[in-house]
Design an enzyme around this catalytic site. Sequence first.
Site, PDB file in Angstrom:
ATOM      1  N   ASP A  23      16.350 -18.550   1.482  1.00 39.26           N
ATOM      2  CA  ASP A  23      16.791 -17.202   1.141  1.00 39.26           C
ATOM      3  C   ASP A  23      17.605 -16.598   2.284  1.00 39.26           C
ATOM      4  O   ASP A  23      17.231 -16.712   3.455  1.00 39.26           O
ATOM      5  CB  ASP A  23      15.565 -16.340   0.861  1.00 39.26           C
ATOM      6  CG  ASP A  23      14.630 -17.007  -0.122  1.00 39.26           C
ATOM      7  OD1 ASP A  23      14.762 -16.744  -1.323  1.00 39.26           O
ATOM      8  OD2 ASP A  23      13.798 -17.815   0.315  1.00 39.26           O
ATOM      9  N   ASP A  80      15.583 -11.659  -7.891  1.00 35.35           N
ATOM     10  CA  ASP A  80      14.472 -12.186  -7.094  1.00 35.35           C
ATOM     11  C   ASP A  80      13.110 -11.916  -7.725  1.00 35.35           C
ATOM     12  O   ASP A  80      12.093 -12.433  -7.251  1.00 35.35           O
ATOM     13  CB  ASP A  80      14.502 -11.592  -5.682  1.00 35.35           C
ATOM     14  CG  ASP A  80      14.731 -12.652  -4.623  1.00 35.35           C
ATOM     15  OD1 ASP A  80      14.874 -13.831  -4.975  1.00 35.35           O
ATOM     16  OD2 ASP A  80      14.741 -12.302  -3.425  1.00 35.35           O
ATOM     17  N   ASP A 130       5.632   5.049 -16.511  1.00 36.39           N
ATOM     18  CA  ASP A 130       6.128   6.137 -15.663  1.00 36.39           C
ATOM     19  C   ASP A 130       5.247   7.364 -15.879  1.00 36.39           C
ATOM     20  O   ASP A 130       5.301   8.019 -16.920  1.00 36.39           O
ATOM     21  CB  ASP A 130       7.587   6.447 -16.028  1.00 36.39           C
ATOM     22  CG  ASP A 130       8.189   7.547 -15.162  1.00 36.39           C
ATOM     23  OD1 ASP A 130       7.443   8.186 -14.382  1.00 36.39           O
ATOM     24  OD2 ASP A 130       9.408   7.766 -15.260  1.00 36.39           O
ATOM     25  N   ASP A 148       6.778   8.614 -19.456  1.00 35.60           N
ATOM     26  CA  ASP A 148       7.362   7.701 -20.429  1.00 35.60           C
ATOM     27  C   ASP A 148       7.076   6.269 -19.996  1.00 35.60           C
ATOM     28  O   ASP A 148       6.332   6.030 -19.058  1.00 35.60           O
ATOM     29  CB  ASP A 148       8.870   7.948 -20.597  1.00 35.60           C
ATOM     30  CG  ASP A 148       9.645   7.819 -19.295  1.00 35.60           C
ATOM     31  OD1 ASP A 148       9.315   6.918 -18.476  1.00 35.60           O
ATOM     32  OD2 ASP A 148      10.582   8.608 -19.066  1.00 35.60           O
ATOM     33  N   HIS A 161      12.432   3.039  -3.088  1.00 38.85           N
ATOM     34  CA  HIS A 161      11.254   2.745  -2.280  1.00 38.85           C
ATOM     35  C   HIS A 161      10.338   1.706  -2.933  1.00 38.85           C
ATOM     36  O   HIS A 161       9.885   0.750  -2.296  1.00 38.85           O
ATOM     37  CB  HIS A 161      10.490   4.051  -2.045  1.00 38.85           C
ATOM     38  CG  HIS A 161       9.422   3.981  -1.022  1.00 38.85           C
ATOM     39  ND1 HIS A 161       8.092   3.811  -1.337  1.00 38.85           N
ATOM     40  CD2 HIS A 161       9.482   4.071   0.326  1.00 38.85           C
ATOM     41  CE1 HIS A 161       7.371   3.810  -0.230  1.00 38.85           C
ATOM     42  NE2 HIS A 161       8.189   3.962   0.797  1.00 38.85           N
ATOM     43  N   THR A 211      18.373 -16.594  -2.719  1.00 41.34           N
ATOM     44  CA  THR A 211      18.678 -15.226  -3.153  1.00 41.34           C
ATOM     45  C   THR A 211      17.795 -14.249  -2.398  1.00 41.34           C
ATOM     46  O   THR A 211      16.578 -14.462  -2.300  1.00 41.34           O
ATOM     47  CB  THR A 211      18.421 -15.075  -4.662  1.00 41.34           C
ATOM     48  OG1 THR A 211      19.243 -16.000  -5.374  1.00 41.34           O
ATOM     49  CG2 THR A 211      18.725 -13.663  -5.133  1.00 41.34           C
ATOM     50  N   ILE A 229      15.421 -12.246  -0.227  1.00 45.65           N
ATOM     51  CA  ILE A 229      14.446 -12.587   0.805  1.00 45.65           C
ATOM     52  C   ILE A 229      13.365 -13.471   0.177  1.00 45.65           C
ATOM     53  O   ILE A 229      13.391 -13.748  -1.021  1.00 45.65           O
ATOM     54  CB  ILE A 229      13.796 -11.323   1.400  1.00 45.65           C
ATOM     55  CG1 ILE A 229      13.015 -10.557   0.320  1.00 45.65           C
ATOM     56  CG2 ILE A 229      14.840 -10.430   2.053  1.00 45.65           C
ATOM     57  CD1 ILE A 229      12.118  -9.460   0.859  1.00 45.65           C
ATOM     58  N   ASN A 286       2.539   7.504   8.696  1.00 45.12           N
ATOM     59  CA  ASN A 286       3.464   7.309   9.814  1.00 45.12           C
ATOM     60  C   ASN A 286       3.639   8.535  10.709  1.00 45.12           C
ATOM     61  O   ASN A 286       4.735   8.817  11.176  1.00 45.12           O
ATOM     62  CB  ASN A 286       4.853   6.923   9.271  1.00 45.12           C
ATOM     63  CG  ASN A 286       4.843   5.583   8.572  1.00 45.12           C
ATOM     64  OD1 ASN A 286       3.934   4.783   8.770  1.00 45.12           O
ATOM     65  ND2 ASN A 286       5.839   5.360   7.750  1.00 45.12           N
ATOM     66  N   ALA A 312      -5.699   5.900   1.763  1.00 44.12           N
ATOM     67  CA  ALA A 312      -6.026   4.798   2.668  1.00 44.12           C
ATOM     68  C   ALA A 312      -7.389   4.973   3.330  1.00 44.12           C
ATOM     69  O   ALA A 312      -8.117   4.000   3.562  1.00 44.12           O
ATOM     70  CB  ALA A 312      -4.934   4.659   3.727  1.00 44.12           C
ATOM     71  N   ASP A 317      -8.087  -0.480   8.572  1.00 40.28           N
ATOM     72  CA  ASP A 317      -8.769  -1.774   8.479  1.00 40.28           C
ATOM     73  C   ASP A 317      -7.980  -2.927   9.076  1.00 40.28           C
ATOM     74  O   ASP A 317      -8.547  -3.781   9.780  1.00 40.28           O
ATOM     75  CB  ASP A 317      -9.076  -2.091   7.010  1.00 40.28           C
ATOM     76  CG  ASP A 317      -9.987  -1.058   6.382  1.00 40.28           C
ATOM     77  OD1 ASP A 317     -11.115  -0.897   6.871  1.00 40.28           O
ATOM     78  OD2 ASP A 317      -9.562  -0.400   5.412  1.00 40.28           O
ATOM     79  N   SER A 345       4.639   2.011   4.879  1.00 43.92           N
ATOM     80  CA  SER A 345       5.077   1.728   3.512  1.00 43.92           C
ATOM     81  C   SER A 345       5.510   0.283   3.368  1.00 43.92           C
ATOM     82  O   SER A 345       5.443  -0.286   2.276  1.00 43.92           O
ATOM     83  CB  SER A 345       6.258   2.628   3.140  1.00 43.92           C
ATOM     84  OG  SER A 345       5.838   3.911   2.802  1.00 43.92           O
TER      85      SER A 345
END
Length: 464
Positions: free
Chosen positions: A29, A70, A80, A85, A94, A110, A112, A186, A196, A224, A247
Amino acid sequence: MRKLVAGLIAGASMLVAAPAQAAPVRPADPGFAGQWGVTQTHVDDAWSSVRGSSRVIVAVVDTGVSPLPDLAGRLLPGRDFANHDNDASDDNGHGTMAATVIAASGNNRTGIAGVCWFCRILPVKVLNAKGGGSYTDIALGLRWAADQGASVISLSLGGSDDSPLLRDAVAYAETKGALVVAAAGNRGVATAHYPAAIPSVLAVGGVTSSGSRYDWSNHGSWVDVTAPGCNPAQGPTGLIGQYCGTSSATPFVAGAAGLLASTDPAPTATQIRTALVTTRALPSGRIDVPAALRALPVDGDVTRPAVAFGAVGALVRGRVTITAAAADQHGVARVQLYAGGRLIGTDTTAPYSFAWQSAPGTATVPLELRAYDRRGNLAVVRRSVRADNVAPVVRLAKSGRTLIARVADVSGVARLELVVNGRVTVRRAGPVSRFTVPAKARSVQVRAYDRAGNRRVANGKLGG
């Protein structure tokens, strides 16, 4: 009460074009050359035995996921909850980046190489085009993902407030057998970040290529594990660029969990979580995927290890080094080499290597590698080599100042050399050669080499 949550964890970068480079390891890749996190966590070692399974569904609870080559054939119909919907396509970017970190196809030239090449992705859109959303929608998305059979649920989102709504949704997902993985946040603080920080959720922080914590990564005893915090990823257009933040670390761990879930026998979410946490590298907390695979229970494992000979010529002589490659989803216990039915050696640690003394015989010898995994499953591969430990036969004849050499060998003659006064003056291929000897020669030899490397020296001094 609807609580707003910042969906795109602060610090997650947008896509920036990156040059394609030749991958230094197997996956072809174009983005793989920049995937330092794969080698740091030894995912590339784990790929030798497990690369995912279509039976494993990883839900991406995020901004949606757009179809990409990919992810072809592995992107399931989504939902959604932000717009109420069934169109879970990504209007932000994101969620698609998170999905490719998890499961972009590997070695397909292709994009990654995702962590879990064959896992399926379930898109669950709970955040809007600006990356914002509510705890209510996230909770609904969690429950729906669990109901669709997700083995792993990845959440690259969060907020500062605890919530019974989120806790109940997490608990529901766990009763359905899902492992919930979420970003630690972050802000670079030790303050708890939700979901989390919910104890049963696998909370993920971000580390650098040297294994140290990124300054922006939240931290504390409630985190963790950690994972690479900057990874190449693909957005909705397929463009490869850097994707940074917890993220990004979160889908990396979700992909690793998908690899563990793909093993035989299928582990539970608790077993996967325990394996990832107990084998993490300290003090950084960085995951170690092969170590986590070895930590999984092996009872019921019926999958044999993979084993292969390293490079060894078809014709050998003397002391020979035989190497082997072996891999297993739960770890290789030992590899053995047999020659002619006789045990030559046992190696329990990779790289596997054996020293075999083929001398003094000359014969075709069957070689056999036996690899055992931790459960005792056995895999066997065989090949034969020709052991030649006998030098060629050389016959010399004289005719004036001409020396005629005739050479015979069962494996074939590689070359002849004329040595005059201790120096090689002529080299020729083939079993027969005529050499003219200089008048001032004090000593003359013919050296004959067979294809195995055995050498015979014959003296051939000619008179004046």
